[in-house]
Design a protein around this motif. Structure first.
Motif, PDB file in Angstrom:
ATOM      1  N   LEU A 181       1.025  -1.282  -0.436  1.00 40.91           N
ATOM      2  CA  LEU A 181       0.107  -0.193   0.031  1.00 40.91           C
ATOM      3  C   LEU A 181       0.990   1.240   0.001  1.00 40.91           C
ATOM      4  O   LEU A 181       2.043   1.351   1.038  1.00 40.91           O
ATOM      5  N   ILE A 182       0.802   2.061  -0.833  1.00 33.63           N
ATOM      6  CA  ILE A 182       1.364   3.389  -1.558  1.00 33.63           C
ATOM      7  C   ILE A 182      -0.112   4.231  -0.878  1.00 33.63           C
ATOM      8  O   ILE A 182      -0.308   4.825  -1.220  1.00 33.63           O
ATOM      9  N   THR A 183       1.005   5.125   0.063  1.00 35.43           N
ATOM     10  CA  THR A 183       0.183   6.871   0.079  1.00 35.43           C
ATOM     11  C   THR A 183       0.852   7.781  -0.619  1.00 35.43           C
ATOM     12  O   THR A 183       2.150   8.345  -0.236  1.00 35.43           O
ATOM     13  N   SER A 184       0.375   8.775  -0.880  1.00 37.66           N
ATOM     14  CA  SER A 184       0.660  10.181  -1.760  1.00 37.66           C
ATOM     15  C   SER A 184      -0.668  10.328  -1.559  1.00 37.66           C
ATOM     16  O   SER A 184      -0.798  10.418  -3.068  1.00 37.66           O
ATOM     17  N   GLY A 185      -0.354  11.508  -0.673  1.00 33.29           N
ATOM     18  CA  GLY A 185      -1.280  12.273  -0.885  1.00 33.29           C
ATOM     19  C   GLY A 185      -2.673  12.269  -0.569  1.00 33.29           C
ATOM     20  O   GLY A 185      -3.042  11.090  -0.136  1.00 33.29           O
ATOM     21  N   ASN A 186      -3.984  12.066  -1.735  1.00 30.44           N
ATOM     22  CA  ASN A 186      -5.386  11.594  -1.290  1.00 30.44           C
ATOM     23  C   ASN A 186      -5.484  10.731  -1.549  1.00 30.44           C
ATOM     24  O   ASN A 186      -6.627   9.730  -2.273  1.00 30.44           O
ATOM     25  N   VAL A 187      -3.946   9.870  -2.541  1.00 29.47           N
ATOM     26  CA  VAL A 187      -4.075   8.364  -3.635  1.00 29.47           C
ATOM     27  C   VAL A 187      -3.855   7.129  -2.142  1.00 29.47           C
ATOM     28  O   VAL A 187      -2.564   8.070  -2.099  1.00 29.47           O
ATOM     29  N   LEU A 188      -4.704   5.921  -2.460  1.00 28.39           N
ATOM     30  CA  LEU A 188      -3.937   4.599  -2.171  1.00 28.39           C
ATOM     31  C   LEU A 188      -3.557   4.298  -2.991  1.00 28.39           C
ATOM     32  O   LEU A 188      -4.979   3.820  -4.116  1.00 28.39           O
ATOM     33  N   THR A 189      -2.431   3.537  -3.623  1.00 30.85           N
ATOM     34  CA  THR A 189      -2.406   2.295  -4.401  1.00 30.85           C
ATOM     35  C   THR A 189      -2.306   1.266  -4.261  1.00 30.85           C
ATOM     36  O   THR A 189      -0.976   1.200  -2.815  1.00 30.85           O
ATOM     37  N   ARG A 190      -2.850  -0.033  -4.552  1.00 31.44           N
ATOM     38  CA  ARG A 190      -2.575  -0.810  -3.777  1.00 31.44           C
ATOM     39  C   ARG A 190      -2.158  -1.867  -4.647  1.00 31.44           C
ATOM     40  O   ARG A 190      -2.085  -1.890  -6.096  1.00 31.44           O
ATOM     41  N   TYR A 201       3.757  15.204  -7.261  1.00 28.69           N
ATOM     42  CA  TYR A 201       4.111  16.169  -6.233  1.00 28.69           C
ATOM     43  C   TYR A 201       3.268  17.200  -5.645  1.00 28.69           C
ATOM     44  O   TYR A 201       1.871  17.631  -6.025  1.00 28.69           O
ATOM     45  N   GLU A 202       3.948  17.632  -4.424  1.00 32.73           N
ATOM     46  CA  GLU A 202       3.309  18.805  -4.018  1.00 32.73           C
ATOM     47  C   GLU A 202       1.742  18.923  -4.228  1.00 32.73           C
ATOM     48  O   GLU A 202       1.319  19.690  -4.188  1.00 32.73           O
ATOM     49  N   HIS A 203       2.661  20.431  -4.714  1.00 32.68           N
ATOM     50  CA  HIS A 203       2.275  21.530  -5.732  1.00 32.68           C
ATOM     51  C   HIS A 203       1.154  21.240  -6.939  1.00 32.68           C
ATOM     52  O   HIS A 203       0.932  22.207  -7.677  1.00 32.68           O
ATOM     53  N   ALA A 204       1.317  19.675  -7.686  1.00 32.48           N
ATOM     54  CA  ALA A 204       1.441  19.334  -8.995  1.00 32.48           C
ATOM     55  C   ALA A 204      -0.854  20.036  -8.981  1.00 32.48           C
ATOM     56  O   ALA A 204      -1.434  19.037  -7.909  1.00 32.48           O
ATOM     57  N   PRO A 205      -1.170  19.550 -10.030  1.00 30.20           N
ATOM     58  CA  PRO A 205      -2.531  19.795 -10.063  1.00 30.20           C
ATOM     59  C   PRO A 205      -3.120  18.387 -10.212  1.00 30.20           C
ATOM     60  O   PRO A 205      -4.534  18.166  -9.561  1.00 30.20           O
ATOM     61  N   SER A 206      -2.078  17.096 -10.036  1.00 34.48           N
ATOM     62  CA  SER A 206      -2.863  15.439 -10.023  1.00 34.48           C
ATOM     63  C   SER A 206      -1.507  15.352  -9.728  1.00 34.48           C
ATOM     64  O   SER A 206      -0.679  15.375  -9.793  1.00 34.48           O
ATOM     65  N   ILE A 207      -2.170  13.661 -10.100  1.00 31.77           N
ATOM     66  CA  ILE A 207      -1.246  12.896  -9.542  1.00 31.77           C
ATOM     67  C   ILE A 207      -1.385  11.508 -10.393  1.00 31.77           C
ATOM     68  O   ILE A 207      -2.947  11.638 -10.446  1.00 31.77           O
ATOM     69  N   GLU A 208      -0.082  11.245 -10.975  1.00 29.52           N
ATOM     70  CA  GLU A 208      -0.884  10.081 -11.477  1.00 29.52           C
ATOM     71  C   GLU A 208       0.012   8.884 -10.986  1.00 29.52           C
ATOM     72  O   GLU A 208       1.184   9.155 -10.428  1.00 29.52           O
ATOM     73  N   VAL A 209      -0.773   7.506 -11.374  1.00 28.62           N
ATOM     74  CA  VAL A 209      -0.101   5.791 -11.886  1.00 28.62           C
ATOM     75  C   VAL A 209      -0.503   5.484 -12.555  1.00 28.62           C
ATOM     76  O   VAL A 209      -1.193   5.371 -13.095  1.00 28.62           O
ATOM     77  N   SER A 210       1.259   5.079 -13.420  1.00 28.79           N
ATOM     78  CA  SER A 210       1.333   4.125 -14.456  1.00 28.79           C
ATOM     79  C   SER A 210       1.351   3.095 -14.392  1.00 28.79           C
ATOM     80  O   SER A 210       2.897   2.491 -13.932  1.00 28.79           O
ATOM     81  N   VAL A 211       1.148   2.521 -15.444  1.00 27.84           N
ATOM     82  CA  VAL A 211       1.631   1.078 -14.817  1.00 27.84           C
ATOM     83  C   VAL A 211       2.863   0.498 -15.803  1.00 27.84           C
ATOM     84  O   VAL A 211       2.113   0.953 -17.120  1.00 27.84           O
ATOM     85  N   MET A 212       3.259  -0.996 -15.379  1.00 25.60           N
ATOM     86  CA  MET A 212       4.580  -1.165 -16.670  1.00 25.60           C
ATOM     87  C   MET A 212       4.040  -2.392 -16.919  1.00 25.60           C
ATOM     88  O   MET A 212       3.486  -3.215 -17.272  1.00 25.60           O
ATOM     89  N   ARG A 244      -5.166   8.983 -12.940  1.00 21.90           N
ATOM     90  CA  ARG A 244      -4.747  10.498 -13.368  1.00 21.90           C
ATOM     91  C   ARG A 244      -5.981  10.970 -11.629  1.00 21.90           C
ATOM     92  O   ARG A 244      -7.454  10.772 -11.891  1.00 21.90           O
ATOM     93  N   TYR A 245      -5.567  11.349 -10.636  1.00 23.70           N
ATOM     94  CA  TYR A 245      -6.515  11.890  -9.555  1.00 23.70           C
ATOM     95  C   TYR A 245      -6.135  13.781  -9.333  1.00 23.70           C
ATOM     96  O   TYR A 245      -5.155  14.492  -9.879  1.00 23.70           O
ATOM     97  N   VAL A 246      -7.360  14.374 -10.117  1.00 22.42           N
ATOM     98  CA  VAL A 246      -6.983  15.785 -10.488  1.00 22.42           C
ATOM     99  C   VAL A 246      -8.037  16.248  -8.946  1.00 22.42           C
ATOM    100  O   VAL A 246      -8.894  16.117  -8.929  1.00 22.42           O
ATOM    101  N   LYS A 247      -6.309  16.936  -8.385  1.00 17.52           N
ATOM    102  CA  LYS A 247      -6.796  17.269  -7.550  1.00 17.52           C
ATOM    103  C   LYS A 247      -8.534  18.975  -6.658  1.00 17.52           C
ATOM    104  O   LYS A 247      -8.522  18.352  -5.448  1.00 17.52           O
ATOM    105  N   LEU A 252     -11.148  11.139  -9.905  1.00 15.32           N
ATOM    106  CA  LEU A 252      -9.960   9.713 -10.228  1.00 15.32           C
ATOM    107  C   LEU A 252     -10.625   9.573 -12.165  1.00 15.32           C
ATOM    108  O   LEU A 252     -11.718   9.421 -11.668  1.00 15.32           O
ATOM    109  N   GLU A 253      -9.549   9.199 -12.434  1.00 12.92           N
ATOM    110  CA  GLU A 253     -10.268   8.972 -13.797  1.00 12.92           C
ATOM    111  C   GLU A 253      -8.541   8.502 -15.019  1.00 12.92           C
ATOM    112  O   GLU A 253      -7.417   8.691 -14.063  1.00 12.92           O
ATOM    113  N   LYS A 254      -9.721   7.513 -15.204  1.00 10.46           N
ATOM    114  CA  LYS A 254      -8.870   6.180 -16.149  1.00 10.46           C
ATOM    115  C   LYS A 254      -8.160   6.593 -16.969  1.00 10.46           C
ATOM    116  O   LYS A 254      -9.714   6.488 -17.901  1.00 10.46           O
TER     117      LYS A 254
END
Length: 350
Positions: A181-190, A201-212, A244-247, A252-254
């Motif tokens: 479980l990874i917590t990054s701001g308001n996003v939890l990645t499992r 990034y704290e001051h970025a408008p969004s949080i992104e999780v990209s899967v390889m 992509r989580y838009v703060k 949250l959008e896929k």
């Protein structure tokens, strides 16, 4: 043992067998503590290990204020004892401490609905290179410059937890009995075991999780108590998909069916170079990883690379390349800049 009690000067006396019994005991205790903290290096083939060991001698000389001319072909050296390299690695760790810092403390560590007091490690990448950090379960994190993370010194029996600020690429060891479980701001990645990139990034408008590779679950968390609610937005991702989580909209959008350039440098590839000049190597890396690597000193292009770079991503290749040609690299925007003294041109054959 406080690292401030062990200086490069003390380690130099240790290597020269010129310590008092008390100083020798201090170094031994400090090195034992480093082992307890599980300081890891790159997974290397025998050929790569030889390259690192020979390059380590150079770094030790630089650390201790000694310098030697850099030939255009790296000479073979007699292999010192394993104990020497253990202490040599400690010298290098001490010398490179300005690039990243790490400490252990007792503090509350939160993950989902779990809150407990545990021993936590805090890692910050203060350098301009990508920092590779191994975790207690064998997972690996590559931390981007300016990024930081917190994780327990030993993971719990039922879950593995980590907190991230900034950007990092994760290669998680598979363990179905212990979700990661990874917590990054308001996003939890499992995840259970996969590889992916998180940009948070704290001051970025969004949080992104990209899967390889593998499968990843991404959830929005409550911003107050850091817990995940049943009605929170959630998406499941597989390879080549992004969440992509838009703060501002708490949404949250896929995203799928599009290029994910943030994953390019993490795709493993294999190169074997046998005394190949850097002027021929860099174009291959630029094309393979869709990057722009350049040298600050044109003499670096004369350096010969002799290395087996099998099944490595670009950051690991850059680390091995830097060791081989006596250089360092830095990230400057979209450019990777190599710095070093360089090498003399090869003599023209008669």
């Amino acid at each position: 043992m406080n690292s401030k009690d062990v200086t490069p000067e003390l380690l130099q006396r240790y290597l020269q067998h010129d310590c008092t019994p008390e100083e020798e005991a201090r170094v031994n205790a400090w090195y034992a503590a480093l082992n307890d903290r599980e300081i890891h290096v790159l997974p290397l083939t025998p050929a790569q290990q030889d390259l690192v060991e020979r390059s380590m001698l150079r770094r030790i000389r630089q650390t201790l204020g000694e310098h030697a001319p850099m030939p255009y072909v790296q000479p073979q050296r007699a292999r010192p004892s394993r104990l020497f390299y253990q202490i040599a690695a400690s010298v290098a760790i001490l010398a490179l401490a300005a690039g990243a810092y790490w400490f252990t403390t007792r503090m509350p560590f939160h993950s989902g609905q779990v809150s407990r007091v545990t021993e936590t490690r805090h890692v910050v990448n203060t350098s301009r290179t990508i920092l590779r950090q191994s975790l207690p379960d064998g997972s690996v994190v590559w931390l981007q410059p300016g990024s930081e993370m917190d994780y327990p010194a030993a993971f719990a029996a039922t879950e593995r937890t980590l907190q991230l600020k900034g950007e990092a690429f994760f290669s998680i060891a598979r363990d179905p009995s212990k979700p990661f479980l990874i917590t990054s701001g308001n996003v939890l990645t499992r995840v259970l075991g996969t590889s992916f990139n998180i940009k948070a990034y704290e001051h970025a408008p969004s949080i992104e999780v990209s899967v390889m590779t593998g499968k990843v679950s991404v959830n929005i968390q409550d911003s107050i108590d850091n817990t995940t609610h049943a009605d929170a937005s959630s998406v499941s991702l597989v390879a080549q998909q992004r969440a992509r989580y838009v703060k501002a909209q708490h949404r949250l959008e896929k995203q799928e069916g599009q290029d994910l350039p943030e994953l390019d440098i993490w795709k493993s590839t294999s190169f074997v170079f046998e005394n190949e000049p850097l002027r021929n190597v860099l174009p291959l890396l630029n094309e393979k990883f869709s990057v722009h690597i350049e040298t600050e000193n044109k003499a670096l292009m004369n350096c010969l690379l002799r290395a087996d770079l099998s099944n490595l991503n670009l950051p690991d290749i850059l680390e091995m390349l830097s060791l081989s040609v006596d250089a360092t690299y830095e990230l400057e925007g979209n450019t990777i800049r190599l710095r070093g003294q360089g090498c003399s041109p090869l003599p023209n054959p008669k």
